[in-house]
Design a protein around this motif. Structure first.
Motif, PDB file in Angstrom:
ATOM      1  N   LEU A  89       9.263  -2.986 -34.341  1.00  0.00           N
ATOM      2  CA  LEU A  89       7.969  -3.651 -34.500  1.00  0.00           C
ATOM      3  C   LEU A  89       7.199  -3.740 -33.187  1.00  0.00           C
ATOM      4  O   LEU A  89       5.967  -3.765 -33.191  1.00  0.00           O
ATOM      5  CB  LEU A  89       8.172  -5.059 -35.062  1.00  0.00           C
ATOM      6  CG  LEU A  89       8.443  -5.185 -36.558  1.00  0.00           C
ATOM      7  CD1 LEU A  89       8.714  -6.638 -36.910  1.00  0.00           C
ATOM      8  CD2 LEU A  89       7.274  -4.662 -37.382  1.00  0.00           C
ATOM      9  N   GLN A  90       7.914  -3.794 -32.066  1.00  0.00           N
ATOM     10  CA  GLN A  90       7.235  -4.001 -30.794  1.00  0.00           C
ATOM     11  C   GLN A  90       6.374  -2.794 -30.394  1.00  0.00           C
ATOM     12  O   GLN A  90       5.497  -2.914 -29.537  1.00  0.00           O
ATOM     13  CB  GLN A  90       8.249  -4.297 -29.694  1.00  0.00           C
ATOM     14  CG  GLN A  90       9.044  -3.089 -29.235  1.00  0.00           C
ATOM     15  CD  GLN A  90      10.153  -3.447 -28.266  1.00  0.00           C
ATOM     16  OE1 GLN A  90      10.672  -4.568 -28.275  1.00  0.00           O
ATOM     17  NE2 GLN A  90      10.535  -2.500 -27.431  1.00  0.00           N
TER      18      GLN A  90
ATOM     19  N   SER B 158      15.416 -14.469 -32.632  1.00  0.00           N
ATOM     20  CA  SER B 158      14.243 -15.090 -33.251  1.00  0.00           C
ATOM     21  C   SER B 158      13.028 -14.971 -32.336  1.00  0.00           C
ATOM     22  O   SER B 158      11.920 -14.638 -32.789  1.00  0.00           O
ATOM     23  CB  SER B 158      14.536 -16.556 -33.559  1.00  0.00           C
ATOM     24  OG  SER B 158      13.394 -17.204 -34.074  1.00  0.00           O
ATOM     25  N   PHE B 159      13.248 -15.234 -31.048  1.00  0.00           N
ATOM     26  CA  PHE B 159      12.153 -15.113 -30.082  1.00  0.00           C
ATOM     27  C   PHE B 159      11.662 -13.675 -30.002  1.00  0.00           C
ATOM     28  O   PHE B 159      10.446 -13.418 -30.002  1.00  0.00           O
ATOM     29  CB  PHE B 159      12.636 -15.577 -28.702  1.00  0.00           C
ATOM     30  CG  PHE B 159      11.642 -15.352 -27.600  1.00  0.00           C
ATOM     31  CD1 PHE B 159      10.551 -16.192 -27.447  1.00  0.00           C
ATOM     32  CD2 PHE B 159      11.807 -14.293 -26.716  1.00  0.00           C
ATOM     33  CE1 PHE B 159       9.632 -15.980 -26.430  1.00  0.00           C
ATOM     34  CE2 PHE B 159      10.884 -14.070 -25.703  1.00  0.00           C
ATOM     35  CZ  PHE B 159       9.796 -14.919 -25.558  1.00  0.00           C
ATOM     36  N   LYS B 160      12.577 -12.721 -29.970  1.00  0.00           N
ATOM     37  CA  LYS B 160      12.201 -11.311 -29.852  1.00  0.00           C
ATOM     38  C   LYS B 160      11.446 -10.838 -31.092  1.00  0.00           C
ATOM     39  O   LYS B 160      10.468 -10.093 -30.989  1.00  0.00           O
ATOM     40  CB  LYS B 160      13.445 -10.453 -29.630  1.00  0.00           C
ATOM     41  CG  LYS B 160      13.135  -8.972 -29.428  1.00  0.00           C
ATOM     42  CD  LYS B 160      14.374  -8.200 -29.037  1.00  0.00           C
ATOM     43  CE  LYS B 160      14.082  -6.701 -28.967  1.00  0.00           C
ATOM     44  NZ  LYS B 160      13.045  -6.372 -27.981  1.00  0.00           N
ATOM     45  N   VAL B 161      11.904 -11.251 -32.273  1.00  0.00           N
ATOM     46  CA  VAL B 161      11.217 -10.863 -33.510  1.00  0.00           C
ATOM     47  C   VAL B 161       9.787 -11.407 -33.509  1.00  0.00           C
ATOM     48  O   VAL B 161       8.839 -10.703 -33.881  1.00  0.00           O
ATOM     49  CB  VAL B 161      12.000 -11.355 -34.743  1.00  0.00           C
ATOM     50  CG1 VAL B 161      11.156 -11.220 -36.007  1.00  0.00           C
ATOM     51  CG2 VAL B 161      13.303 -10.593 -34.904  1.00  0.00           C
ATOM     52  N   ASN B 162       9.621 -12.654 -33.091  1.00  0.00           N
ATOM     53  CA  ASN B 162       8.281 -13.253 -33.053  1.00  0.00           C
ATOM     54  C   ASN B 162       7.368 -12.509 -32.080  1.00  0.00           C
ATOM     55  O   ASN B 162       6.200 -12.225 -32.400  1.00  0.00           O
ATOM     56  CB  ASN B 162       8.366 -14.726 -32.650  1.00  0.00           C
ATOM     57  CG  ASN B 162       8.920 -15.601 -33.756  1.00  0.00           C
ATOM     58  OD1 ASN B 162       8.812 -15.263 -34.933  1.00  0.00           O
ATOM     59  ND2 ASN B 162       9.520 -16.719 -33.393  1.00  0.00           N
ATOM     60  N   GLN B 163       7.894 -12.193 -30.891  1.00  0.00           N
ATOM     61  CA  GLN B 163       7.092 -11.478 -29.906  1.00  0.00           C
ATOM     62  C   GLN B 163       6.738 -10.081 -30.393  1.00  0.00           C
ATOM     63  O   GLN B 163       5.606  -9.618 -30.220  1.00  0.00           O
ATOM     64  CB  GLN B 163       7.860 -11.391 -28.571  1.00  0.00           C
ATOM     65  CG  GLN B 163       8.063 -12.716 -27.873  1.00  0.00           C
ATOM     66  CD  GLN B 163       6.759 -13.360 -27.463  1.00  0.00           C
ATOM     67  OE1 GLN B 163       5.923 -12.716 -26.820  1.00  0.00           O
ATOM     68  NE2 GLN B 163       6.559 -14.606 -27.825  1.00  0.00           N
ATOM     69  N   SER B 164       7.679  -9.408 -31.014  1.00  0.00           N
ATOM     70  CA  SER B 164       7.430  -8.054 -31.516  1.00  0.00           C
ATOM     71  C   SER B 164       6.426  -8.074 -32.655  1.00  0.00           C
ATOM     72  O   SER B 164       5.530  -7.216 -32.731  1.00  0.00           O
ATOM     73  CB  SER B 164       8.748  -7.420 -31.980  1.00  0.00           C
ATOM     74  OG  SER B 164       9.664  -7.311 -30.920  1.00  0.00           O
ATOM     75  N   TYR B 165       6.552  -9.050 -33.545  1.00  0.00           N
ATOM     76  CA  TYR B 165       5.610  -9.128 -34.668  1.00  0.00           C
ATOM     77  C   TYR B 165       4.200  -9.434 -34.179  1.00  0.00           C
ATOM     78  O   TYR B 165       3.222  -8.944 -34.748  1.00  0.00           O
ATOM     79  CB  TYR B 165       6.056 -10.190 -35.667  1.00  0.00           C
ATOM     80  CG  TYR B 165       5.157 -10.255 -36.890  1.00  0.00           C
ATOM     81  CD1 TYR B 165       5.252  -9.297 -37.894  1.00  0.00           C
ATOM     82  CD2 TYR B 165       4.198 -11.254 -37.016  1.00  0.00           C
ATOM     83  CE1 TYR B 165       4.406  -9.336 -38.992  1.00  0.00           C
ATOM     84  CE2 TYR B 165       3.359 -11.307 -38.116  1.00  0.00           C
ATOM     85  CZ  TYR B 165       3.476 -10.346 -39.099  1.00  0.00           C
ATOM     86  OH  TYR B 165       2.636 -10.383 -40.178  1.00  0.00           O
ATOM     87  N   ASP B 166       4.107 -10.231 -33.107  1.00  0.00           N
ATOM     88  CA  ASP B 166       2.792 -10.518 -32.547  1.00  0.00           C
ATOM     89  C   ASP B 166       2.106  -9.234 -32.087  1.00  0.00           C
ATOM     90  O   ASP B 166       0.899  -9.057 -32.290  1.00  0.00           O
ATOM     91  CB  ASP B 166       2.907 -11.487 -31.374  1.00  0.00           C
ATOM     92  CG  ASP B 166       3.120 -12.922 -31.823  1.00  0.00           C
ATOM     93  OD1 ASP B 166       2.890 -13.204 -33.018  1.00  0.00           O
ATOM     94  OD2 ASP B 166       3.519 -13.747 -30.995  1.00  0.00           O
ATOM     95  N   ARG B 167       2.868  -8.330 -31.460  1.00  0.00           N
ATOM     96  CA  ARG B 167       2.296  -7.048 -31.022  1.00  0.00           C
ATOM     97  C   ARG B 167       1.873  -6.207 -32.228  1.00  0.00           C
ATOM     98  O   ARG B 167       0.800  -5.592 -32.239  1.00  0.00           O
ATOM     99  CB  ARG B 167       3.324  -6.274 -30.180  1.00  0.00           C
ATOM    100  CG  ARG B 167       3.407  -6.725 -28.741  1.00  0.00           C
ATOM    101  CD  ARG B 167       4.633  -6.162 -28.061  1.00  0.00           C
ATOM    102  NE  ARG B 167       4.635  -4.716 -27.978  1.00  0.00           N
ATOM    103  CZ  ARG B 167       4.289  -4.015 -26.902  1.00  0.00           C
ATOM    104  NH1 ARG B 167       3.849  -4.634 -25.817  1.00  0.00           N
ATOM    105  NH2 ARG B 167       4.365  -2.694 -26.884  1.00  0.00           N
ATOM    106  N   TRP B 168       2.733  -6.163 -33.248  1.00  0.00           N
ATOM    107  CA  TRP B 168       2.418  -5.381 -34.451  1.00  0.00           C
ATOM    108  C   TRP B 168       1.180  -5.957 -35.138  1.00  0.00           C
ATOM    109  O   TRP B 168       0.294  -5.209 -35.557  1.00  0.00           O
ATOM    110  CB  TRP B 168       3.610  -5.405 -35.398  1.00  0.00           C
ATOM    111  CG  TRP B 168       3.426  -4.523 -36.601  1.00  0.00           C
ATOM    112  CD1 TRP B 168       3.817  -3.222 -36.732  1.00  0.00           C
ATOM    113  CD2 TRP B 168       2.808  -4.879 -37.855  1.00  0.00           C
ATOM    114  NE1 TRP B 168       3.473  -2.743 -37.968  1.00  0.00           N
ATOM    115  CE2 TRP B 168       2.851  -3.732 -38.675  1.00  0.00           C
ATOM    116  CE3 TRP B 168       2.222  -6.039 -38.342  1.00  0.00           C
ATOM    117  CZ2 TRP B 168       2.335  -3.727 -39.973  1.00  0.00           C
ATOM    118  CZ3 TRP B 168       1.694  -6.034 -39.623  1.00  0.00           C
ATOM    119  CH2 TRP B 168       1.760  -4.888 -40.432  1.00  0.00           C
TER     120      TRP B 168
END
Length: 297
Positions: free
Chosen positions: A252-253, A61-71
């Motif tokens: 996504l990252q 969940s943390f990784k998805v959020n961080q990756s989506y923030d970059r995208w």
């Protein structure tokens, strides 16, 4: 950018097929080993697997959020590029005489810059789609440039300076145009920062390893001692969710990797192309890029 809510099964399978093959082998080994070595693999409490599964869920969940923030940051930057590209041409139409050819030449250079920037970020030919947008002499000069989009912006700066030196622009108009070019340069820098900032690989490898450990502990737990085929099937289905989310976050990252999950820079550049030509009063406009698949580039 993925535009359809339902992914083709082939795409999903290709993304995680190696991981699922390893999970299948783990399930088969855990089931076959006790036949030859009855006391080799102890029964593992199911609580260990469930605890590890909860931890993995939090990490993913943390990784998805961080990756989506970059995208999403990349998408916002390209939204700013759209606005500033339109602003540049509108400013030229306000500050420069209507029949001055510099308006069209700078508008076409801006279109070329958008195409070239997207292609450079994806590490593909930065000169693709530039035909008819930049003069042959400028194209020849750009051949020696390592950063082609920056070279195009340099031509834009030279054009503004020339207009000012010839008295066709006043000081205020020059400052406004310089401000727009400064914002475009800043947007290019933001894209390059996203492209060149590597997401920590140790985090992904650690998460990947944790999923395999989860599969091993789950396979060795007493409640999952079932028929071989059924046990392997359950392991594959459960792990598939983790692996796919982890892979989605990985894609996504990096929003400029020429992948289906990319920020649709080519499509955005085509939109800018259409908009700027329309501002110039042209009627023969290129067609928007349409998706023939489940994504658009």
């Amino acid at each position: 950018m993925i535009t359809k809510q339902i992914f083709p099964l082939k795409y999903i399978f290709n993304e995680i097929k190696i991981s699922l093959l390893i999970v299948t082998l783990i399930g088969l080994v855990v089931d076959i080993l006790p036949v030859f070595f009855p006391d080799f693999l102890p029964d593992i409490p199911i609580s260990i697997a469930t605890t590890l599964g909860i931890a993995i869920s939090i990490l993913i969940s943390f990784k998805v959020n961080q990756s989506y923030d970059r995208w999403w940051e990349a998408r916002k930057v390209w939204g700013e590029i759209v606005n500033d590209s339109r602003t540049l041409v509108l400013q030229l139409k306000m500050y420069v005489e209507p029949d001055d050819p510099v308006i069209k030449s700078m508008a076409y250079r801006q279109i070329a810059w958008c195409y070239s920037l997207g292609q450079s970020l994806r590490k593909i030919d930065p000169f693709k789609n530039l035909g008819g947008l930049i003069s042959d002499s400028e194209l020849e000069h750009l051949q020696s440039q390592k950063n082609v989009p920056l070279g195009i912006l340099n031509f834009q700066t030279d054009s503004i300076k020339k207009q000012f030196d010839e008295g066709k622009l006043d000081g205020f108009s020059r400052l406004q145009l310089e401000g727009t070019l400064a914002r475009l340069t800043a947007s290019m820098g933001k894209c390059e920062r996203i492209k060149n900032t590597v997401f920590p690989t140790t985090y992904r490898k650690g998460l990947h390893l944790a999923i395999y450990l989860f599969v091993i502990f789950l396979a060795m737990s007493e409640p999952l001692r079932l028929v071989v085929v059924l046990e392997v099937f359950i392991l594959v289905i459960i792990s598939m969710v983790f692996f796919f989310l982890e892979k989605a976050a990985f894609r996504l990252q990096d929003p400029f990797e020429n992948q289906p999950t990319d920020t649709p820079v080519t499509s955005i550049a085509r939109t800018i192309d259409i908009n700027l030509r329309q501002l110039l009063g042209e009627t023969d406009l290129p067609k928007p890029i349409e998706s023939d698949d489940f994504y658009i580039m």
